[in-house]
Design a protein around this motif. Structure first.
Motif, PDB file in Angstrom:
ATOM      1  N   VAL A  40      89.205  75.266   7.256  1.00  0.00           N
ATOM      2  CA  VAL A  40      88.341  74.106   7.382  1.00  0.00           C
ATOM      3  C   VAL A  40      87.985  73.975   8.861  1.00  0.00           C
ATOM      4  O   VAL A  40      88.865  73.869   9.714  1.00  0.00           O
ATOM      5  N   VAL A  41      86.687  74.022   9.138  1.00  0.00           N
ATOM      6  CA  VAL A  41      86.199  73.967  10.510  1.00  0.00           C
ATOM      7  C   VAL A  41      85.469  72.646  10.714  1.00  0.00           C
ATOM      8  O   VAL A  41      84.543  72.324   9.963  1.00  0.00           O
ATOM      9  N   GLU A  42      85.880  71.891  11.720  1.00  0.00           N
ATOM     10  CA  GLU A  42      85.170  70.658  12.070  1.00  0.00           C
ATOM     11  C   GLU A  42      84.265  70.940  13.254  1.00  0.00           C
ATOM     12  O   GLU A  42      84.695  71.522  14.259  1.00  0.00           O
ATOM     13  N   VAL A  58      82.848  73.223  18.164  1.00  0.00           N
ATOM     14  CA  VAL A  58      84.026  73.251  17.298  1.00  0.00           C
ATOM     15  C   VAL A  58      85.034  72.247  17.854  1.00  0.00           C
ATOM     16  O   VAL A  58      85.329  72.246  19.052  1.00  0.00           O
ATOM     17  N   VAL A  59      85.551  71.395  17.015  1.00  0.00           N
ATOM     18  CA  VAL A  59      86.505  70.373  17.451  1.00  0.00           C
ATOM     19  C   VAL A  59      87.819  71.013  17.901  1.00  0.00           C
ATOM     20  O   VAL A  59      88.337  70.681  18.961  1.00  0.00           O
ATOM     21  N   ASP A  60      88.348  71.942  17.105  1.00  0.00           N
ATOM     22  CA  ASP A  60      89.625  72.584  17.438  1.00  0.00           C
ATOM     23  C   ASP A  60      89.369  73.930  18.135  1.00  0.00           C
ATOM     24  O   ASP A  60      89.628  74.992  17.599  1.00  0.00           O
ATOM     25  N   ALA A  75      84.799  81.953  11.128  1.00  0.00           N
ATOM     26  CA  ALA A  75      84.262  80.843  10.340  1.00  0.00           C
ATOM     27  C   ALA A  75      83.667  79.768  11.248  1.00  0.00           C
ATOM     28  O   ALA A  75      82.596  79.221  10.968  1.00  0.00           O
ATOM     29  N   ALA A  76      84.349  79.469  12.351  1.00  0.00           N
ATOM     30  CA  ALA A  76      83.886  78.442  13.285  1.00  0.00           C
ATOM     31  C   ALA A  76      82.576  78.856  13.951  1.00  0.00           C
ATOM     32  O   ALA A  76      81.630  78.066  14.038  1.00  0.00           O
ATOM     33  N   PHE A 106      83.455  71.806   7.618  1.00  0.00           N
ATOM     34  CA  PHE A 106      82.947  72.915   6.812  1.00  0.00           C
ATOM     35  C   PHE A 106      84.133  73.576   6.145  1.00  0.00           C
ATOM     36  O   PHE A 106      85.060  74.019   6.812  1.00  0.00           O
ATOM     37  N   ASN A 107      84.092  73.627   4.814  1.00  0.00           N
ATOM     38  CA  ASN A 107      85.206  74.150   4.043  1.00  0.00           C
ATOM     39  C   ASN A 107      84.706  75.269   3.130  1.00  0.00           C
ATOM     40  O   ASN A 107      83.949  75.010   2.200  1.00  0.00           O
TER      41      ASN A 107
END
Length: 114
Positions: A40-42, A58-60, A75-76, A106-107
């Motif tokens: 899961v990409v925020e 990308v948050v993380d 993915a990110a 995004f999942n």
């Protein structure tokens, strides 16, 4: 009358779904990535009033450089490219102030079968 004004100020699930749908159709889920359904990409998205994407981050970010997180990085990066490719986004009428700085998750699990 005040109730309608308050409703206009709030972002609904359908508003977020409308924005997300414009981006997800451009997102390539990493095929064959181990446990891709758990990635899961925020992404934090900042928008101009006309829907132009000013930034997509990308948050993380730290996770992208960790050993063993190559699938997450792919993915990110793909999610960020999709956000940029969707620019300018069509925004729901009267919702710019609420949507000008949002975080979308995004999942890949939601993309299976598309």
């Amino acid at each position: 009358m005040q109730r309608n004004a308050q409703q206009t100020d709030q972002v609904s699930i359908s508003d977020i779904a409308f924005i997300r749908s414009q981006i997800e159709r451009r997102w390539s889920v990493p095929v064959g990535a181990p446990e891709a359904e758990n990635l899961v990409v925020e992404v934090r998205i900042r928008l101009a009033p006309d829907g132009t994407v000013l930034s997509a981050d990308v948050v993380d970010r730290a996770r992208m450089s960790r050993p063993g997180e190559e699938a997450y990085r792919v993915a990110a990066e793909s999610a960020v490219r999709a956000v940029r490719a969707a620019s300018p986004l069509e925004l729901p009428a009267g919702k710019y102030e609420q949507l000008k700085d949002i975080v979308l998750a995004f999942n890949p699990k939601n993309m299976v079968g598309r």
